[in-house]
Write a protein that holds these residues in place. Sequence first.
Motif, mmCIF file in Angstrom:
data_model
loop_
_atom_site.group_PDB
_atom_site.id
_atom_site.type_symbol
_atom_site.label_atom_id
_atom_site.label_comp_id
_atom_site.label_asym_id
_atom_site.label_seq_id
_atom_site.Cartn_x
_atom_site.Cartn_y
_atom_site.Cartn_z
ATOM 1 N N MET A 1 32.700 23.440 -25.619
ATOM 2 C CA MET A 1 31.506 24.247 -25.873
ATOM 3 C C MET A 1 31.782 25.725 -25.635
ATOM 4 S SD MET A 1 28.297 23.848 -26.713
ATOM 5 C CE MET A 1 26.659 24.556 -26.526
ATOM 6 N N VAL A 2 32.556 26.012 -24.601
ATOM 7 C CA VAL A 2 32.859 27.412 -24.272
ATOM 8 C C VAL A 2 33.576 28.089 -25.431
ATOM 9 C CG1 VAL A 2 34.018 28.951 -22.656
ATOM 10 C CG2 VAL A 2 33.056 26.796 -21.855
ATOM 11 N N GLY A 3 34.623 27.441 -25.930
ATOM 12 C CA GLY A 3 35.385 28.035 -27.031
ATOM 13 C C GLY A 3 34.586 28.148 -28.302
ATOM 14 N N LEU A 4 33.781 27.124 -28.607
ATOM 15 C CA LEU A 4 32.975 27.148 -29.835
ATOM 16 C C LEU A 4 31.959 28.290 -29.805
ATOM 17 C CD1 LEU A 4 32.373 23.301 -30.239
ATOM 18 C CD2 LEU A 4 33.741 24.747 -31.760
ATOM 19 N N VAL A 5 31.276 28.429 -28.666
ATOM 20 C CA VAL A 5 30.308 29.523 -28.531
ATOM 21 C C VAL A 5 31.025 30.862 -28.546
ATOM 22 C CG1 VAL A 5 28.595 30.587 -27.008
ATOM 23 C CG2 VAL A 5 28.609 28.105 -27.325
ATOM 24 N N GLY A 6 32.191 30.902 -27.915
ATOM 25 C CA GLY A 6 32.945 32.158 -27.863
ATOM 26 C C GLY A 6 33.297 32.695 -29.233
ATOM 27 N N GLN A 7 33.562 31.800 -30.205
ATOM 28 C CA GLN A 7 33.900 32.261 -31.555
ATOM 29 C C GLN A 7 32.737 32.991 -32.217
ATOM 30 O OE1 GLN A 7 37.117 31.950 -32.703
ATOM 31 N NE2 GLN A 7 37.350 31.190 -30.614
ATOM 32 N N LEU A 8 31.519 32.631 -31.839
ATOM 33 C CA LEU A 8 30.342 33.239 -32.458
ATOM 34 C C LEU A 8 30.251 34.735 -32.159
ATOM 35 C CD1 LEU A 8 27.710 30.465 -31.638
ATOM 36 C CD2 LEU A 8 28.860 30.858 -33.824
ATOM 37 N N ARG A 9 30.863 35.154 -31.059
ATOM 38 C CA ARG A 9 30.807 36.561 -30.686
ATOM 39 C C ARG A 9 31.426 37.459 -31.750
ATOM 40 N NH1 ARG A 9 33.808 38.229 -25.231
ATOM 41 N NH2 ARG A 9 35.467 37.251 -26.449
ATOM 42 N N GLU A 10 32.419 36.899 -32.506
ATOM 43 C CA GLU A 10 33.112 37.700 -33.518
ATOM 44 C C GLU A 10 32.172 38.179 -34.627
ATOM 45 O OE1 GLU A 10 36.539 35.830 -35.110
ATOM 46 O OE2 GLU A 10 37.319 35.194 -33.163
ATOM 47 N N MET A 11 31.090 37.453 -34.867
ATOM 48 C CA MET A 11 30.216 37.802 -35.978
ATOM 49 C C MET A 11 29.037 38.675 -35.546
ATOM 50 S SD MET A 11 28.587 33.997 -36.511
ATOM 51 C CE MET A 11 27.421 34.457 -37.759
ATOM 52 N N CYS A 12 29.022 39.081 -34.302
ATOM 53 C CA CYS A 12 27.894 39.852 -33.775
ATOM 54 C C CYS A 12 28.166 41.347 -33.864
ATOM 55 C CB CYS A 12 27.610 39.445 -32.334
ATOM 56 S SG CYS A 12 27.195 37.700 -32.165
ATOM 57 N N GLN A 13 27.888 41.927 -35.018
ATOM 58 C CA GLN A 13 28.107 43.355 -35.215
ATOM 59 C C GLN A 13 26.825 44.155 -35.003
ATOM 60 O OE1 GLN A 13 31.217 44.397 -35.632
ATOM 61 N NE2 GLN A 13 31.868 42.234 -35.613
ATOM 62 N N SER A 14 25.713 43.631 -35.493
ATOM 63 C CA SER A 14 24.432 44.349 -35.372
ATOM 64 C C SER A 14 23.825 44.118 -34.002
ATOM 65 C CB SER A 14 23.459 43.882 -36.454
ATOM 66 O OG SER A 14 23.083 42.525 -36.228
ATOM 67 N N GLU A 15 22.883 44.987 -33.631
ATOM 68 C CA GLU A 15 22.208 44.840 -32.347
ATOM 69 C C GLU A 15 21.392 43.553 -32.308
ATOM 70 O OE1 GLU A 15 22.620 46.636 -29.626
ATOM 71 O OE2 GLU A 15 24.150 47.727 -30.756
ATOM 72 N N GLU A 16 20.810 43.200 -33.451
ATOM 73 C CA GLU A 16 20.028 41.966 -33.526
ATOM 74 C C GLU A 16 20.918 40.751 -33.267
ATOM 75 O OE1 GLU A 16 17.220 39.443 -36.681
ATOM 76 O OE2 GLU A 16 18.260 41.276 -37.324
ATOM 77 N N ALA A 17 22.119 40.763 -33.884
ATOM 78 C CA ALA A 17 23.043 39.645 -33.708
ATOM 79 C C ALA A 17 23.518 39.554 -32.265
ATOM 80 C CB ALA A 17 24.229 39.789 -34.647
ATOM 81 N N LYS A 18 23.767 40.721 -31.643
ATOM 82 C CA LYS A 18 24.218 40.727 -30.248
ATOM 83 C C LYS A 18 23.145 40.158 -29.323
ATOM 84 C CE LYS A 18 27.397 44.635 -30.781
ATOM 85 N NZ LYS A 18 27.664 46.062 -30.424
#
Length: 470
Positions: free
Chosen positions: A85-102
């Motif tokens: 779960m840690v690694g899977l969630v961690g990959q999602l961080r790569e797509m967070c460019q906008s403030e909304e996504a963050k």
Amino acid sequence: MIYKLRELVINKKEPFENCKLGRKQYADILTKVICQSQGGVLAIDGGWGSGKTTFVKMWKQNLVNQDFSVLYFNVWENDFVEDPMVGLVGQLREMCQSEEAKANFKEIVAMAGKVMAGIFPAVMKGVVKQCLGSDAVEVVNAAASTMADSFGKVIDEYTNQCQSMIEFRKALERLVKSATQNGKPLIFMIDELDRCNPSFAVKVLERVKHLFNVPNVVFVLSIDKKQLCHSICGYYGSEKLNAEEYLKRFIDVEYKLPTPDVKKFVTYLYDAYGFNEFFDSELRRRNFPRDTDKANFLRMACLLFEAKRFNLRQMEKICAHIRLSLLTFDYNMYVRPELVLLLMCFRFTDYEFYERIVAQSLTVQELVNEVEVRLPRTLFMGDKYVVQYAVCGVAMLLITYNLIETGFSRENLIEMTPNNEGSKLLIISQEIPQDSLQDAMKFYLDHPRDWGAVPLSYLVQHIELLKSFR
């Protein structure tokens, strides 16, 4: 020269530019497949050494060039953590460019903390920081601490656990919506799943199914289905488990990566390892002006590799070792690449049999019997030119095996028929056409200098790198 292929360079503008297997067409098909989906799991099945990882990475870049949001996760490199779960969630961080996504990502981290309450002890802080970022550590700990004291109760209270999972999926939906473009799905590629330890592999499948199964997310699993089935059986401790049926619970669409074009790959290996530096060198052409070693090597390699269904990695290793062995040949020496390939294939696939050949512990008839068992029958069926070439290779092997250092033969292989009306081969073949084998044996025995007949030990010393490099 090189003895291991360098990792293929993927051109960002033309990802399949350096693909030697013509696989872009399959990527185009799969792109159309995922465009028909609003979410689900696609499995790309290919055996070990079939080039899945290279294909997936090329396809990933190809999708990025088409404005898809793509994540790539090599789970084998991350199976040191207790839960994926840690690694899977961690990959999602790569797509967070906008403030909304963050902001959405922080919400997902918090929900993940609730789902995994009790799985994150204090010693896991380093792993969380590595996978999710330093700013996520306190968020996870805060979310987990609210439930840590009653973790046992959470397990028992099934409804509460399900609610946490629902909240996590809703947060994931919001993140995907804020981070993807043009309504295209998020593509989440998971590679090397079959190489993980069984427990981790099964957990990945379960997390994908139960936590990440949300609209507009397409998971691509790059797997060796056969090996993954073994892992599943190992995890549940039963060989009787129908692992294929079990996998169907997690996989919506299965795509079998087509077998690569052997001729294209062999030609690529021939060039990549610089075989021409030896076979087509000026010094060698002086000694063998009409030499056909290159053609013989390519033809026999294609026949053997295709008939024995070698994967890309096996072909690569065999060619690499043969190229090294060529460094022990002088330019005026006979090589007999057909024989070297035959022996090398036995060495890589059945070393015990190869050792018996080297020790010459078999009679020639016993060798024929063993070769017929170990070489695919397809080599001696169908196209007459294929059969003729394969038979000639076996004939040379038998004659080479039968020679001794003094130039004499161990056994008499052909005798004259009564009244000297002709000759008869004294060994009997079952799968190899007897007439063709007899004709080939007679020709090579009558013209030893024309094809460079040498004792077996001569070739073995070069194959085993027992001779000095020139």
